[in-house]
Write a protein that holds these residues in place. Structure first.
Motif, short mmCIF file in Angstrom:
data_model
loop_
_atom_site.label_atom_id
_atom_site.label_comp_id
_atom_site.label_asym_id
_atom_site.label_seq_id
_atom_site.Cartn_x
_atom_site.Cartn_y
_atom_site.Cartn_z
N MET A 21 0.83 -1.20 0.00
CA MET A 21 0.00 0.00 0.00
C MET A 21 0.86 1.25 0.00
O MET A 21 2.04 1.19 0.31
N LYS A 70 -7.77 1.41 4.54
CA LYS A 70 -8.38 2.38 3.61
C LYS A 70 -8.97 3.56 4.38
O LYS A 70 -8.78 4.71 4.01
N LYS A 71 -9.69 3.27 5.46
CA LYS A 71 -10.31 4.34 6.28
C LYS A 71 -9.25 5.23 6.92
O LYS A 71 -9.49 6.41 7.14
N CYS A 74 -4.73 4.87 3.67
CA CYS A 74 -3.87 4.17 2.72
C CYS A 74 -4.52 4.18 1.35
O CYS A 74 -5.74 4.15 1.21
N THR A 75 -3.69 4.21 0.32
CA THR A 75 -4.18 4.16 -1.05
C THR A 75 -3.41 3.06 -1.79
O THR A 75 -2.42 2.53 -1.28
N ILE A 77 -3.93 -0.02 -2.34
CA ILE A 77 -3.79 -1.26 -1.55
C ILE A 77 -3.89 -2.45 -2.49
O ILE A 77 -4.87 -2.60 -3.21
#
Length: 87
Positions: A21, A70-71, A74-75, A77
């Motif tokens: 990620m 994600k919340k 992180c991008t 992934i």
């Protein structure tokens, strides 16, 4: 002996996945504190204030961890299988 080692690695690999990620520098410490107790590989992306994190987790953990990451910001992934995990 070698065959047993390889077979054990194959069985262990099937129980785990790799997660990779991207995370911004300002969120890095928060993300690291929320990862399972593993030894992630962390690399700074050249010319950016973004880090690439890669770690091995149990299959079951990944299903819970990915939405959580994600919340937290992180991008990119990516989850991919492990063929062999030799320790």
């Amino acid at each position: 002996e070698n065959l047993a080692f390889l077979l054990t690695g194959s069985v262990e690999g099937r129980k785990n996945v790799m997660l990779m990620m991207h995370v911004s520098q300002d969120k890095l410490q928060k993300i690291l504190k929320n990862l399972p107790e593993t030894h992630p590989t962390i690399k700074k992306i050249t010319g950016e204030s973004i880090y690439d994190i890669m770690l091995s987790v149990k299959n079951e953990e990944a299903r819970i961890l990915i939405p959580k990451l994600k919340k937290m910001g992180c991008t990119e992934i990516v989850e991919f299988p492990i063929n062999t995990l030799s320790k």
